[in-house]
Scaffold this motif. Structure first.
Motif, short mmCIF file in Angstrom:
data_model
loop_
_atom_site.label_atom_id
_atom_site.label_comp_id
_atom_site.label_asym_id
_atom_site.label_seq_id
_atom_site.Cartn_x
_atom_site.Cartn_y
_atom_site.Cartn_z
N GLN A 284 1.03 -1.21 -0.08
CA GLN A 284 -0.14 -0.03 -0.09
C GLN A 284 0.89 1.49 -0.14
O GLN A 284 0.54 2.39 -0.76
CB GLN A 284 -0.95 -0.04 1.41
CG GLN A 284 -2.51 0.00 0.97
CD GLN A 284 -3.33 0.10 2.28
OE1 GLN A 284 -2.98 -0.43 3.13
NE2 GLN A 284 -4.31 0.64 2.04
N ASN A 285 1.83 1.23 0.69
CA ASN A 285 2.73 2.33 0.80
C ASN A 285 3.39 2.73 -0.52
O ASN A 285 3.50 3.80 -1.00
CB ASN A 285 3.86 2.29 1.68
CG ASN A 285 3.34 2.36 3.47
OD1 ASN A 285 2.34 2.96 3.55
ND2 ASN A 285 3.89 1.89 4.32
N LYS B 262 0.98 4.11 -2.95
CA LYS B 262 0.67 5.63 -2.67
C LYS B 262 1.74 6.26 -3.08
O LYS B 262 1.47 7.53 -3.85
CB LYS B 262 0.31 5.64 -1.17
CG LYS B 262 -1.13 5.23 -0.87
CD LYS B 262 -1.52 5.09 0.67
CE LYS B 262 -2.74 4.65 1.05
NZ LYS B 262 -3.07 4.74 2.46
#
Length: 80
Positions: A72-73, A76
């Protein structure tokens, strides 16, 4: 047998699919002392983990959460 279901809802189907694909190989190779299924439906990933020992179950869940957090990081950062 101990079990746990993790249901993760993402902002978009694209994000869910990218996260799913990015952790899929880890998912396949991690099932030594536990067993897990992982499914994607639109923007929701569902992971079901089963293990004899509660400590193995807990370790498996933490592994999935860690993999998902990293994916997810990165997602993003790449979207910015």
């Amino acid at each position: 047998m101990n079990s746990f279901e993790l249901i993760l809802e993402f902002d978009s189907e694209e994000e869910a699919e990218i996260i799913y694909k990015s952790i899929f190989l880890e998912h396949l190779t991690s099932q030594i002392k536990s067993s897990a299924t992982m499914e994607i439906n639109k923007n929701i990933i569902t992971i079901n983990v089963k293990a004899k020992d509660i400590s193995i179950l807990k370790a498996s869940i933490y592994s999935y959460l860690r993999w998902i957090g990293v994916a997810q990081n990165i997602y993003k950062i790449c979207k910015e």
